[in-house]
Design a protein around this motif. Sequence first.
Motif, PDB file in Angstrom:
ATOM      1  N   LEU A  22      10.714  31.205 -76.109  1.00  0.00           N
ATOM      2  CA  LEU A  22      11.316  29.887 -75.916  1.00  0.00           C
ATOM      3  C   LEU A  22      12.811  29.970 -76.184  1.00  0.00           C
ATOM      4  O   LEU A  22      13.240  30.545 -77.185  1.00  0.00           O
ATOM      5  N   SER A  23      13.612  29.383 -75.293  1.00  0.00           N
ATOM      6  CA  SER A  23      15.056  29.363 -75.473  1.00  0.00           C
ATOM      7  C   SER A  23      15.541  27.921 -75.405  1.00  0.00           C
ATOM      8  O   SER A  23      15.197  27.195 -74.461  1.00  0.00           O
ATOM      9  N   PHE A  24      16.335  27.522 -76.405  1.00  0.00           N
ATOM     10  CA  PHE A  24      16.772  26.126 -76.503  1.00  0.00           C
ATOM     11  C   PHE A  24      18.274  26.075 -76.733  1.00  0.00           C
ATOM     12  O   PHE A  24      18.800  26.752 -77.616  1.00  0.00           O
ATOM     13  N   SER A  25      18.968  25.251 -75.938  1.00  0.00           N
ATOM     14  CA  SER A  25      20.410  25.079 -76.121  1.00  0.00           C
ATOM     15  C   SER A  25      20.857  23.782 -75.451  1.00  0.00           C
ATOM     16  O   SER A  25      20.204  23.314 -74.515  1.00  0.00           O
ATOM     17  N   PRO A  26      21.969  23.205 -75.923  1.00  0.00           N
ATOM     18  CA  PRO A  26      22.682  23.615 -77.128  1.00  0.00           C
ATOM     19  C   PRO A  26      22.161  22.898 -78.362  1.00  0.00           C
ATOM     20  O   PRO A  26      21.775  21.734 -78.301  1.00  0.00           O
ATOM     21  N   VAL A  27      22.148  23.615 -79.464  1.00  0.00           N
ATOM     22  CA  VAL A  27      22.052  22.980 -80.774  1.00  0.00           C
ATOM     23  C   VAL A  27      23.488  22.771 -81.230  1.00  0.00           C
ATOM     24  O   VAL A  27      24.271  23.725 -81.263  1.00  0.00           O
ATOM     25  N   VAL A  28      23.851  21.538 -81.544  1.00  0.00           N
ATOM     26  CA  VAL A  28      25.242  21.205 -81.832  1.00  0.00           C
ATOM     27  C   VAL A  28      25.402  20.906 -83.326  1.00  0.00           C
ATOM     28  O   VAL A  28      24.724  20.022 -83.869  1.00  0.00           O
ATOM     29  N   LEU A  29      26.295  21.660 -83.964  1.00  0.00           N
ATOM     30  CA  LEU A  29      26.597  21.440 -85.382  1.00  0.00           C
ATOM     31  C   LEU A  29      28.018  20.908 -85.506  1.00  0.00           C
ATOM     32  O   LEU A  29      28.989  21.630 -85.239  1.00  0.00           O
ATOM     33  N   PRO A  30      28.187  19.655 -85.905  1.00  0.00           N
ATOM     34  CA  PRO A  30      29.549  19.157 -86.170  1.00  0.00           C
ATOM     35  C   PRO A  30      30.158  19.909 -87.342  1.00  0.00           C
ATOM     36  O   PRO A  30      29.497  20.131 -88.366  1.00  0.00           O
ATOM     37  N   PRO A  32      33.660  19.700 -89.575  1.00  0.00           N
ATOM     38  CA  PRO A  32      34.963  19.070 -89.835  1.00  0.00           C
ATOM     39  C   PRO A  32      36.085  20.098 -89.816  1.00  0.00           C
ATOM     40  O   PRO A  32      35.976  21.178 -90.399  1.00  0.00           O
ATOM     41  N   GLY A  33      37.162  19.769 -89.101  1.00  0.00           N
ATOM     42  CA  GLY A  33      38.321  20.647 -89.039  1.00  0.00           C
ATOM     43  C   GLY A  33      38.269  21.687 -87.934  1.00  0.00           C
ATOM     44  O   GLY A  33      39.297  22.283 -87.604  1.00  0.00           O
ATOM     45  N   ARG A  34      37.106  21.952 -87.386  1.00  0.00           N
ATOM     46  CA  ARG A  34      36.993  22.892 -86.260  1.00  0.00           C
ATOM     47  C   ARG A  34      37.406  22.146 -84.989  1.00  0.00           C
ATOM     48  O   ARG A  34      37.012  20.993 -84.797  1.00  0.00           O
ATOM     49  N   PRO A  35      38.157  22.778 -84.082  1.00  0.00           N
ATOM     50  CA  PRO A  35      38.633  22.051 -82.897  1.00  0.00           C
ATOM     51  C   PRO A  35      37.526  21.452 -82.046  1.00  0.00           C
ATOM     52  O   PRO A  35      37.716  20.407 -81.429  1.00  0.00           O
ATOM     53  N   VAL A  36      36.371  22.099 -81.991  1.00  0.00           N
ATOM     54  CA  VAL A  36      35.209  21.576 -81.267  1.00  0.00           C
ATOM     55  C   VAL A  36      33.972  21.841 -82.110  1.00  0.00           C
ATOM     56  O   VAL A  36      33.968  22.693 -83.002  1.00  0.00           O
ATOM     57  N   ASP A  37      32.906  21.104 -81.834  1.00  0.00           N
ATOM     58  CA  ASP A  37      31.652  21.334 -82.536  1.00  0.00           C
ATOM     59  C   ASP A  37      31.154  22.756 -82.256  1.00  0.00           C
ATOM     60  O   ASP A  37      31.469  23.368 -81.234  1.00  0.00           O
ATOM     61  N   LEU A  38      30.347  23.262 -83.173  1.00  0.00           N
ATOM     62  CA  LEU A  38      29.764  24.586 -83.030  1.00  0.00           C
ATOM     63  C   LEU A  38      28.465  24.462 -82.236  1.00  0.00           C
ATOM     64  O   LEU A  38      27.531  23.790 -82.667  1.00  0.00           O
ATOM     65  N   GLN A  39      28.413  25.106 -81.075  1.00  0.00           N
ATOM     66  CA  GLN A  39      27.242  25.042 -80.214  1.00  0.00           C
ATOM     67  C   GLN A  39      26.472  26.361 -80.264  1.00  0.00           C
ATOM     68  O   GLN A  39      27.068  27.443 -80.230  1.00  0.00           O
ATOM     69  N   LEU A  40      25.142  26.268 -80.295  1.00  0.00           N
ATOM     70  CA  LEU A  40      24.287  27.423 -80.468  1.00  0.00           C
ATOM     71  C   LEU A  40      23.194  27.452 -79.414  1.00  0.00           C
ATOM     72  O   LEU A  40      22.748  26.406 -78.933  1.00  0.00           O
ATOM     73  N   ARG A  41      22.742  28.642 -79.101  1.00  0.00           N
ATOM     74  CA  ARG A  41      21.473  28.850 -78.413  1.00  0.00           C
ATOM     75  C   ARG A  41      20.513  29.503 -79.396  1.00  0.00           C
ATOM     76  O   ARG A  41      20.903  30.414 -80.137  1.00  0.00           O
ATOM     77  N   VAL A  42      19.275  29.048 -79.403  1.00  0.00           N
ATOM     78  CA  VAL A  42      18.236  29.618 -80.251  1.00  0.00           C
ATOM     79  C   VAL A  42      17.119  30.137 -79.348  1.00  0.00           C
ATOM     80  O   VAL A  42      16.605  29.402 -78.501  1.00  0.00           O
ATOM     81  N   THR A  43      16.773  31.403 -79.507  1.00  0.00           N
ATOM     82  CA  THR A  43      15.711  32.031 -78.724  1.00  0.00           C
ATOM     83  C   THR A  43      14.672  32.568 -79.697  1.00  0.00           C
ATOM     84  O   THR A  43      15.028  33.245 -80.672  1.00  0.00           O
ATOM     85  N   VAL A  86      16.593  34.466 -82.615  1.00  0.00           N
ATOM     86  CA  VAL A  86      17.970  34.884 -82.325  1.00  0.00           C
ATOM     87  C   VAL A  86      18.836  33.633 -82.185  1.00  0.00           C
ATOM     88  O   VAL A  86      18.545  32.754 -81.369  1.00  0.00           O
ATOM     89  N   ILE A  87      19.896  33.568 -82.991  1.00  0.00           N
ATOM     90  CA  ILE A  87      20.811  32.421 -82.966  1.00  0.00           C
ATOM     91  C   ILE A  87      22.170  32.904 -82.480  1.00  0.00           C
ATOM     92  O   ILE A  87      22.774  33.790 -83.068  1.00  0.00           O
ATOM     93  N   GLN A  88      22.631  32.302 -81.377  1.00  0.00           N
ATOM     94  CA  GLN A  88      23.887  32.718 -80.743  1.00  0.00           C
ATOM     95  C   GLN A  88      24.905  31.584 -80.761  1.00  0.00           C
ATOM     96  O   GLN A  88      24.743  30.606 -80.035  1.00  0.00           O
ATOM     97  N   PRO A  89      25.958  31.701 -81.538  1.00  0.00           N
ATOM     98  CA  PRO A  89      27.018  30.689 -81.505  1.00  0.00           C
ATOM     99  C   PRO A  89      28.006  30.950 -80.376  1.00  0.00           C
ATOM    100  O   PRO A  89      28.165  32.084 -79.916  1.00  0.00           O
ATOM    101  N   THR A  90      28.653  29.905 -79.926  1.00  0.00           N
ATOM    102  CA  THR A  90      29.829  30.046 -79.070  1.00  0.00           C
ATOM    103  C   THR A  90      31.055  29.990 -79.983  1.00  0.00           C
ATOM    104  O   THR A  90      31.415  28.926 -80.493  1.00  0.00           O
TER     105      THR A  90
END
Length: 324
Positions: A22-30, A32-43, A86-90
């Motif tokens: 199973l592959s799921f994306s995006p998981v979005v983690l806000p 603070p201070g990062r220019p954009v939210d942290l987006q992940l794929r989880v497989t 497997v957790i893959q951040p952008t």
Amino acid sequence: MTDTNTDAGTDSDALGSPTPVLSFSPVVLPVPGRPVDLQLRVTAPATGTGLPVILLSHGHGNSNHLSSLHGYGPLADLWAELGFVVIQPTHLSSKTLSHLHADTPEAPLFWRSRAEDMSRILDRLDVIEGAVPQLAGRMDHDSVAVAGHSLGGFTAALLLGARVTDPDDVQQADLFEPRIKQGVLLAAPGRGGDILTGAMAELFPVFRSTDFSRMTTPALVVAGDKDDSRHFTEMGPDWHADPYHLAPGPKTLLSLVDAEHGLGGISGYDAAETTDENPERVAALGRLTAAYLRTQFREGDNAWQEAQDALTTGPGAVGRVESK
């Protein structure tokens, strides 16, 4: 997006039969201070509990999407099929984000931010697990590894204990992450110092101070014996074996025969920039790395020895292994 992927399978072998993924994306983690939210794929495997976790750090690269959560399918799918989440951040260094913050001081590598992304993920594993359908309660939060390719290998090395000097403030950066129990460095950069004579070394001075002497966490270093990074050094393919030779044990080196920087094409299916496309090599690399990690996490598991016997011995060996 949720996919059920049964196409990444390999034949039954010492690691067990392939399972649906199973592959799921995006998981979005806000953040603070990062220019954009942290987006992940989880497989993850479709079934099973007590699943160990691999944090996978993408490389830099020239492609539009492989340096993001959309890349590294050949490895992420196989690792998940063999029992890992497997957790893959952008990372902010991704080309998908470069137009948003090109003038940010840490651009374009965002070497510190990349390592910090991984610590943020570990801080919020419960949130990530709860956000992915069918994953709740199935992850082993105490069995975490980091893996990274190219610049991602540099990120992994920092998390495992390697040190660099920040070229902006001339202070040593310590990004060691004790919650990570082991690592896999794939075609990672080697030592700094005077051997860095290429044009890229001038552009990215942080690499000049790389010090592996405190990278104490167990790790498998994977290097292609034809990975000649002349844009950094004239040292040749041996440069990518430095994290093994210059770090204290326990470490293992897997030298892949005839492999270049793409290690056969790990960054994406049919990636045009792969100079040594070899699906069989990628499959073997996936099996070997999964076996190494599984044996490290499970005392008494013989998967690593079995994978070595099958893939690194005899006339058809894909590589050579040494340990210290």
